[in-house]
Design a protein around this motif. Sequence first.
Motif, PDB file in Angstrom:
ATOM      1  N   ALA A  17      59.171  58.785  24.092  1.00  0.00           N
ATOM      2  CA  ALA A  17      60.163  58.758  23.021  1.00  0.00           C
ATOM      3  C   ALA A  17      61.081  57.548  23.124  1.00  0.00           C
ATOM      4  O   ALA A  17      61.622  57.079  22.118  1.00  0.00           O
ATOM      5  N   LYS A  18      61.282  57.022  24.335  1.00  0.00           N
ATOM      6  CA  LYS A  18      62.214  55.914  24.542  1.00  0.00           C
ATOM      7  C   LYS A  18      61.511  54.754  25.244  1.00  0.00           C
ATOM      8  O   LYS A  18      60.489  54.937  25.902  1.00  0.00           O
ATOM      9  N   GLN A  19      62.113  53.563  25.106  1.00  0.00           N
ATOM     10  CA  GLN A  19      61.627  52.376  25.799  1.00  0.00           C
ATOM     11  C   GLN A  19      62.775  51.755  26.591  1.00  0.00           C
ATOM     12  O   GLN A  19      63.919  51.747  26.136  1.00  0.00           O
ATOM     13  N   SER A  20      62.456  51.270  27.772  1.00  0.00           N
ATOM     14  CA  SER A  20      63.452  50.633  28.631  1.00  0.00           C
ATOM     15  C   SER A  20      63.012  49.213  28.956  1.00  0.00           C
ATOM     16  O   SER A  20      61.812  48.932  29.062  1.00  0.00           O
ATOM     17  N   GLN A  21      63.984  48.335  29.136  1.00  0.00           N
ATOM     18  CA  GLN A  21      63.692  46.961  29.538  1.00  0.00           C
ATOM     19  C   GLN A  21      63.655  46.804  31.054  1.00  0.00           C
ATOM     20  O   GLN A  21      63.405  45.711  31.570  1.00  0.00           O
ATOM     21  N   ALA A  22      63.879  47.894  31.764  1.00  0.00           N
ATOM     22  CA  ALA A  22      63.816  47.865  33.226  1.00  0.00           C
ATOM     23  C   ALA A  22      62.369  48.010  33.684  1.00  0.00           C
ATOM     24  O   ALA A  22      61.530  48.603  32.992  1.00  0.00           O
ATOM     25  N   LEU A  23      62.086  47.461  34.867  1.00  0.00           N
ATOM     26  CA  LEU A  23      60.769  47.662  35.462  1.00  0.00           C
ATOM     27  C   LEU A  23      60.681  49.075  36.032  1.00  0.00           C
ATOM     28  O   LEU A  23      61.690  49.634  36.475  1.00  0.00           O
ATOM     29  N   PRO A  24      59.510  49.675  36.045  1.00  0.00           N
ATOM     30  CA  PRO A  24      59.382  51.025  36.599  1.00  0.00           C
ATOM     31  C   PRO A  24      59.579  51.012  38.114  1.00  0.00           C
ATOM     32  O   PRO A  24      59.174  50.073  38.802  1.00  0.00           O
ATOM     33  N   GLY A  25      60.187  52.054  38.632  1.00  0.00           N
ATOM     34  CA  GLY A  25      60.426  52.157  40.076  1.00  0.00           C
ATOM     35  C   GLY A  25      59.227  52.740  40.791  1.00  0.00           C
ATOM     36  O   GLY A  25      59.304  53.833  41.364  1.00  0.00           O
ATOM     37  N   ILE A  26      58.116  52.011  40.779  1.00  0.00           N
ATOM     38  CA  ILE A  26      56.890  52.531  41.370  1.00  0.00           C
ATOM     39  C   ILE A  26      56.872  52.278  42.873  1.00  0.00           C
ATOM     40  O   ILE A  26      57.500  51.349  43.380  1.00  0.00           O
ATOM     41  N   PHE A  27      56.161  53.144  43.575  1.00  0.00           N
ATOM     42  CA  PHE A  27      55.938  52.967  45.009  1.00  0.00           C
ATOM     43  C   PHE A  27      54.452  53.126  45.295  1.00  0.00           C
ATOM     44  O   PHE A  27      53.850  54.111  44.881  1.00  0.00           O
ATOM     45  N   PRO A  28      53.881  52.152  46.015  1.00  0.00           N
ATOM     46  CA  PRO A  28      54.464  50.891  46.475  1.00  0.00           C
ATOM     47  C   PRO A  28      54.816  49.960  45.308  1.00  0.00           C
ATOM     48  O   PRO A  28      54.345  50.146  44.189  1.00  0.00           O
ATOM     49  N   ASP A  29      55.619  48.957  45.607  1.00  0.00           N
ATOM     50  CA  ASP A  29      56.020  47.994  44.592  1.00  0.00           C
ATOM     51  C   ASP A  29      54.887  46.993  44.374  1.00  0.00           C
ATOM     52  O   ASP A  29      54.733  46.039  45.132  1.00  0.00           O
ATOM     53  N   TYR A  30      54.107  47.226  43.330  1.00  0.00           N
ATOM     54  CA  TYR A  30      53.008  46.328  42.990  1.00  0.00           C
ATOM     55  C   TYR A  30      53.344  45.458  41.780  1.00  0.00           C
ATOM     56  O   TYR A  30      52.448  44.866  41.166  1.00  0.00           O
ATOM     57  N   THR A  31      54.615  45.377  41.431  1.00  0.00           N
ATOM     58  CA  THR A  31      54.993  44.574  40.272  1.00  0.00           C
ATOM     59  C   THR A  31      54.882  43.091  40.593  1.00  0.00           C
ATOM     60  O   THR A  31      55.378  42.609  41.605  1.00  0.00           O
TER      61      THR A  31
END
Length: 489
Positions: A30-44
């Motif tokens: 329903a919503k969009q964010s400009q933040a990166l997802p807080g995934i683990f491990p950090d593969y961004t």
Amino acid sequence: MNDLKQMIIGVGACCFLLFLMGCGGMRKPAKQSQALPGIFPDYTDVTIPSNIAPLNFMIEGAEHIQARFLVAEQELLAVYGDEVIDIPEDDWQHLLQQTVGKKMQVEVAVWDEKHPDGIGYRPFNISVAKDSIDPWIAYRLIEPGYEAWQFMGIYQRELGSFCEREIVSNKTTTSACINCHHFDRRSAKRMMFHARGENGGTIILDQGQLKKVDPKKMGPQKGAVYPAWHPEGRYIAFSSNTTNQTFFGQGRQPLEVYDRASDLILYDTKENQVTADNRFLNEERMETFPAWSPDGKWLYFCSAPAKKLPDERKEMHYSILRVAFDSQTGLLGEQVDTLYNARMEGGSASFPRISPDGRYLLFTLADYGTFPIWHNEADLKMIDLTTGKPVNVDAWNAKDQTDSYHAWSANGRWAMIASRRLDGRYTRVYFGYLDANGKAHKPFLLPQKDPRSNTLRLKSYNIPDFVDGRVDMPQEVVELFRCPDKLIQ
């Protein structure tokens, strides 16, 4: 009437199917964010090889999580789960084949208690390099203790899958310590390790055959510790270390591991003898951490003037030197060069490793001392040997957390890094890419089938090294170092 009943049943079945898809399948947040997802491990925004296992990840507390993998806005793969993105291995390998030399975009959306209707995050990139990585790695798994141990082992992991196999362990003789494993040119057919204990020695596997040697009973009668196998396969250089540790009641560094003595020795596997050069066999200086140049013409090592330890531990500053070597005679030459001068440049260097093309010298730099694994300030540094100038590899380092041991892949494009950046306690394995222009890229954590095992496995990955295949260790190896079980301190 029957037709109407069948139509109602059909519509009901379709609605039920859509309901199930809405509960467990791909959804629209329903919503969009400009933040990166807080995934683990950090593969961004990492760079990965095209033959690595799936980068499974999680978001803690998620009730539903989904990921879409795209190239040029075209979706190539979509995966969803409750809390974990568990990517099917076949689908992942197909995805990598389609994206070699490209950047894939990853769109992540999450449904949780805070966002019951879902929130989509800013997409991040994963670059797939054209350069592959070695098929296997080997490491010792051990608790990060100080005085005693019980179970430990040397294991191997296939990087293209989640397969992990034991090479050798002390499960049946827990008083024995096994350490300092090393491979002849990354060969799974030729390796060595030390077994410590009443029946200890240096165990060598050579094309399926085992033998045990005791360097203490040869030549200068020095114990063998840190190894470096000569590229031609005949010689193994060792440092011979008398190691101690001291605990301190205050200060930033509560524990220090140090050498009271350390020298260089050379083991000839053909003649089964140990030799030494008197220049590197004295009490005035410490020599440790040998490493060969890829052409075998130079032996690199760390060296520092001897000090009164532990009182003068903060004055121990190791430089990196190299001495010429003649593989025909087995003798060290007269020429000795200084590659990193700790007195002039500062800090203390350890673990020198030369890239396979002979161009780069990668090492660990701490404020002082010879055992950087307990130094939070320890970082990786690199020198271009063709110019003598430093190369920026800050992308591989974590601020205020230990980055210590490291190894080069066979093609020189990947550095395997032992780091404590997750929690400051356990050492885990990361891989950093070095592109053709000498630029270091953000490293990624060794992928696991279940991302939670990265924190639930209470073992440190010790001395990770690349291997060209699966190691098949004869089962009788344990008989070479079996000893009575008792707690060793």
